[in-house]
Design an enzyme around this catalytic site. Structure first.
Site, PDB file in Angstrom:
ATOM      1  N   TYR A  62     -12.975 -30.657  14.678  1.00 20.80           N
ATOM      2  CA  TYR A  62     -12.063 -29.505  14.922  1.00 20.80           C
ATOM      3  C   TYR A  62     -11.575 -29.664  16.434  1.00 20.80           C
ATOM      4  CZ  TYR A  62     -13.780 -27.799  10.163  1.00 20.80           C
ATOM      5  OH  TYR A  62     -13.949 -27.654   8.871  1.00 20.80           O
ATOM      6  N   PRO A 208     -11.047 -20.154   2.110  1.00 18.02           N
ATOM      7  CA  PRO A 208     -11.317 -18.937   1.027  1.00 18.02           C
ATOM      8  C   PRO A 208     -10.063 -17.937   0.751  1.00 18.02           C
ATOM      9  CG  PRO A 208     -12.426 -18.527   2.967  1.00 18.02           C
ATOM     10  CD  PRO A 208     -12.134 -19.899   3.197  1.00 18.02           C
ATOM     11  N   ALA A 210      -7.299 -19.354   1.051  1.00 17.48           N
ATOM     12  CA  ALA A 210      -6.037 -20.317   0.828  1.00 17.48           C
ATOM     13  C   ALA A 210      -5.232 -20.436   1.938  1.00 17.48           C
ATOM     14  CB  ALA A 210      -5.319 -19.895  -0.430  1.00 17.48           C
ATOM     15  N   GLY A 212      -4.631 -18.430   4.385  1.00 12.91           N
ATOM     16  CA  GLY A 212      -3.865 -17.274   4.718  1.00 12.91           C
ATOM     17  C   GLY A 212      -3.161 -16.790   3.623  1.00 12.91           C
ATOM     18  N   LEU A 214      -3.800 -15.710   0.581  1.00 12.95           N
ATOM     19  CA  LEU A 214      -4.300 -14.636  -0.052  1.00 12.95           C
ATOM     20  C   LEU A 214      -4.514 -13.370   0.379  1.00 12.95           C
ATOM     21  CD1 LEU A 214      -7.185 -16.903  -2.169  1.00 12.95           C
ATOM     22  CD2 LEU A 214      -5.092 -15.716  -3.084  1.00 12.95           C
ATOM     23  N   THR A 215      -4.057 -13.305   1.593  1.00 11.53           N
ATOM     24  CA  THR A 215      -4.200 -12.247   2.507  1.00 11.53           C
ATOM     25  C   THR A 215      -2.659 -11.475   2.115  1.00 11.53           C
ATOM     26  OG1 THR A 215      -2.433 -12.884   4.432  1.00 11.53           O
ATOM     27  CG2 THR A 215      -5.074 -12.964   4.633  1.00 11.53           C
ATOM     28  N   GLY A 216      -1.560 -12.077   1.427  1.00  8.77           N
ATOM     29  CA  GLY A 216      -0.476 -11.363   0.892  1.00  8.77           C
ATOM     30  C   GLY A 216       0.547 -11.435   1.982  1.00  8.77           C
ATOM     31  N   LYS A 217       0.184 -11.891   3.022  1.00 13.29           N
ATOM     32  CA  LYS A 217       1.235 -11.623   4.312  1.00 13.29           C
ATOM     33  C   LYS A 217       2.351 -13.127   4.230  1.00 13.29           C
ATOM     34  CE  LYS A 217      -1.059 -14.356   7.688  1.00 13.29           C
ATOM     35  NZ  LYS A 217      -1.761 -14.340   9.098  1.00 13.29           N
TER      36      LYS A 217
HETATM   37  N1  NAP Z   1     -15.587 -28.818   5.113  1.00 12.08           N
HETATM   38  C1  NAP Z   1     -14.194 -29.264   4.921  1.00 12.08           C
HETATM   39  O1  NAP Z   1     -13.645 -30.236   4.596  1.00 12.08           O
HETATM   40  C2  NAP Z   1     -13.163 -28.100   5.363  1.00 12.08           C
HETATM   41  C3  NAP Z   1     -11.594 -27.881   4.995  1.00 12.08           C
HETATM   42  C4  NAP Z   1     -11.128 -26.889   5.399  1.00 12.08           C
HETATM   43  C5  NAP Z   1     -11.746 -25.837   6.259  1.00 12.08           C
HETATM   44  N2  NAP Z   1     -13.004 -25.845   6.399  1.00 12.08           N
HETATM   45  C6  NAP Z   1     -13.718 -24.473   6.816  1.00 12.08           C
HETATM   46  O2  NAP Z   1     -13.542 -23.427   6.263  1.00 12.08           O
HETATM   47  C7  NAP Z   1     -12.946 -22.494   7.330  1.00 12.08           C
HETATM   48  C8  NAP Z   1     -11.786 -21.648   6.737  1.00 12.08           C
HETATM   49  O3  NAP Z   1     -10.650 -22.418   6.030  1.00 12.08           O
HETATM   50  P1  NAP Z   1      -9.315 -22.431   6.604  1.00 12.08           P
HETATM   51  O4  NAP Z   1      -9.430 -21.834   8.060  1.00 12.08           O
HETATM   52  O5  NAP Z   1      -8.756 -23.466   6.323  1.00 12.08           O
HETATM   53  O6  NAP Z   1      -8.557 -21.206   5.627  1.00 12.08           O
HETATM   54  P2  NAP Z   1      -8.800 -19.783   5.461  1.00 12.08           P
HETATM   55  O7  NAP Z   1      -9.999 -19.178   5.696  1.00 12.08           O
HETATM   56  O8  NAP Z   1      -8.362 -19.730   4.165  1.00 12.08           O
HETATM   57  O9  NAP Z   1      -7.590 -19.050   6.285  1.00 12.08           O
HETATM   58  C9  NAP Z   1      -7.717 -18.756   7.608  1.00 12.08           C
HETATM   59  C10 NAP Z   1      -6.332 -18.416   8.210  1.00 12.08           C
HETATM   60  O10 NAP Z   1      -5.780 -17.455   7.418  1.00 12.08           O
HETATM   61  C11 NAP Z   1      -5.162 -16.484   8.261  1.00 12.08           C
HETATM   62  N3  NAP Z   1      -6.245 -15.296   8.214  1.00 12.08           N
HETATM   63  C12 NAP Z   1      -7.396 -15.200   8.377  1.00 12.08           C
HETATM   64  N4  NAP Z   1      -7.937 -14.007   8.322  1.00 12.08           N
HETATM   65  C13 NAP Z   1      -6.857 -13.032   8.248  1.00 12.08           C
HETATM   66  C14 NAP Z   1      -6.324 -11.688   8.020  1.00 12.08           C
HETATM   67  N5  NAP Z   1      -7.596 -10.950   7.668  1.00 12.08           N
HETATM   68  N6  NAP Z   1      -5.123 -11.212   7.924  1.00 12.08           N
HETATM   69  C15 NAP Z   1      -4.287 -11.934   8.076  1.00 12.08           C
HETATM   70  N7  NAP Z   1      -4.302 -13.467   8.046  1.00 12.08           N
HETATM   71  C16 NAP Z   1      -5.617 -13.970   8.083  1.00 12.08           C
HETATM   72  C17 NAP Z   1      -4.965 -17.159   9.837  1.00 12.08           C
HETATM   73  O11 NAP Z   1      -4.140 -17.859   9.923  1.00 12.08           O
HETATM   74  P3  NAP Z   1      -2.701 -17.255  10.295  1.00 12.08           P
HETATM   75  O12 NAP Z   1      -2.685 -16.012  11.214  1.00 12.08           O
HETATM   76  O13 NAP Z   1      -1.907 -18.510  10.980  1.00 12.08           O
HETATM   77  O14 NAP Z   1      -1.873 -17.252   8.874  1.00 12.08           O
HETATM   78  C18 NAP Z   1      -6.441 -17.901   9.753  1.00 12.08           C
HETATM   79  O15 NAP Z   1      -6.461 -19.109  10.554  1.00 12.08           O
HETATM   80  C19 NAP Z   1     -12.393 -23.413   8.532  1.00 12.08           C
HETATM   81  O16 NAP Z   1     -12.447 -22.641   9.604  1.00 12.08           O
HETATM   82  C20 NAP Z   1     -13.362 -24.363   8.351  1.00 12.08           C
HETATM   83  O17 NAP Z   1     -14.733 -23.871   9.248  1.00 12.08           O
HETATM   84  C21 NAP Z   1     -13.882 -27.071   5.809  1.00 12.08           C
END
Ligand code: NAP
Length: 311
Positions: A62, A208, A210, A212, A214-217
């Site tokens: 990362y 989790p 998707a 961002g 699934l926040t609906g924004k």
């Molecule tokens: N093992 C693997 O292969 C793998 C692959 C992917 C991810 N991961 C792990 O899973 C974690 C989470 O996945 P992810 O970061 O891909 O996606 P996510 O948790 O589904 O989405 C995170 C993104 O959604 C937006 N967000 C988060 N909370 C919010 C809120 N309360 N209100 C509005 N927007 C919000 C932000 O981006 P914006 O503000 O830009 O929209 C944020 O960076 C990663 O950090 C990593 O640790 C692991």
């Protein structure tokens, strides 16, 4: 089947939610430095801890090590315990077993720690078979450099193979980190989630929210930026239907947001979501997904709503 859970993995079984740190320092997917900075992510970290979210998931890849470095910096100021999970990437050019131990040493250096709580094999990539790296994973558990061993993106067969190797050394497979959210329920449908429960392996749900959506924004008219903009048209159209249902369900729980409903749905399914947060506001909102539960009828309604377009 009921399993006797190994005591060293209980911290994962007991954790309701974690915090994903992929976006910390990453510029390829997340555009770190544009719209959020080091100050924002430190506040996301502190806000999460204060709200009881104490497991942080990072990886050596990362931000090419920056995520681990940031976390290491923030850990210095933490006054309460933090559980650290990181990952080893089995790049195809890594052909020597010792690469895993060396990578962990570098991760520990960046994190400023003597050990981590969970060390995961990021992908079951060829050319080396699963067993090749899991043998080494057992070694790093025995060395004390990690408290537990996990895998990521392993299917049922690969997970069983990892479980079997670790069992030879009396080491439990603590977790399997895979993609799981309301727009992707593959792990429910292919039996991986059930198998994890049978084996006492914690299923950690990545992306989790998707990413961002699934926040609906994000909507058809206002899609997510960068690499995330490549969304199938049908998905974006159906998303609004799901978000409406999630919003209605959230109203019945003192105005929980769609994102909080999405995360709670995963918790109700028995998974451990690790949403990414770029700032304090996102971290605080995400932490609002713990400490309460959707009703079984609400979970069913969300299943039915998502079934319509996840099939
Ligand atoms: N093992 C693997 O292969 C793998 C692959 C992917 C991810 N991961 C792990 O899973 C974690 C989470 O996945 P992810 O970061 O891909 O996606 P996510 O948790 O589904 O989405 C995170 C993104 O959604 C937006 N967000 C988060 N909370 C919010 C809120 N309360 N209100 C509005 N927007 C919000 C932000 O981006 P914006 O503000 O830009 O929209 C944020 O960076 C990663 O950090 C990593 O640790 C692991």
């Amino acid at each position: 089947m009921s399993v006797q859970l190994a005591k060293e993995t209980l911290f994962l079984q007991n954790a309701e939610m974690g915090l994903g740190a992929w976006a910390w320092g990453d510029t390829s997917m997340w555009n770190f430095g544009h719209g959020y900075t080091e100050i924002d992510i430190e506040q996301a970290f502190q806000t999460s801890l204060a709200a009881g979210v104490i497991l942080v998931d990072t990886a050596e890849i990362y931000g090419a090590g920056r995520s681990e470095r940031f976390l290491g910096q923030f850990l210095k100021t933490a006054t309460t315990p933090v559980l650290v999970a990181t990952k080893f990437m089995p790049y195809p050019w890594r052909l020597n077993r010792s690469a895993l131990m060396h990578s962990l040493d570098y991760s520990l250096e960046r994190l400023g720690q003597e050990h981590v709580d969970l060390y995961q094999i990021h992908f079951p990539f060829p050319p080396m078979p699963v067993e090749f790296w899991v043998e080494e994973l057992a070694k790093v558990v025995k060395s004390g450099k990690t408290h537990t061993a996990g895998v990521s993106n392993f299917n049922k067969i690969q997970m069983q193979r990892a479980y079997t190797v670790l069992a030879k050394y009396n080491i439990p497979l603590a977790s399997n980190q895979v993609e799981y959210h309301l727009l992707n329920r593959t792990v429910e449908k292919n039996g991986l989630l059930d198998r994890c429960k049978e084996l006492g392996v914690r299923l950690i749900a990545w992306s989790p929210l998707a990413k961002g959506l699934l926040t609906g924004k994000y909507t058809l008219k206002s899609p997510p930026p960068g690499l995330r903009s490549h969304q199938p048209l049908g998905r974006m159209k159906s998303l609004s239907v799901l978000i409406t249902i999630m919003t209605e369900i959230g109203q019945g729980h003192h105005g929980k947001t769609p994102g909080q409903v999405a995360l709670n749905w995963l918790i109700c399914k028995g998974a451990l979501p690790i949403p990414g947060a770029k700032n304090a506001k996102q971290a605080a909102e995400n932490a609002g997904a713990i400490g309460w539960r959707l009703t079984p009828d609400e979970v069913k309604a969300l299943d039915e709503a998502s079934d319509k377009f996840t099939r």
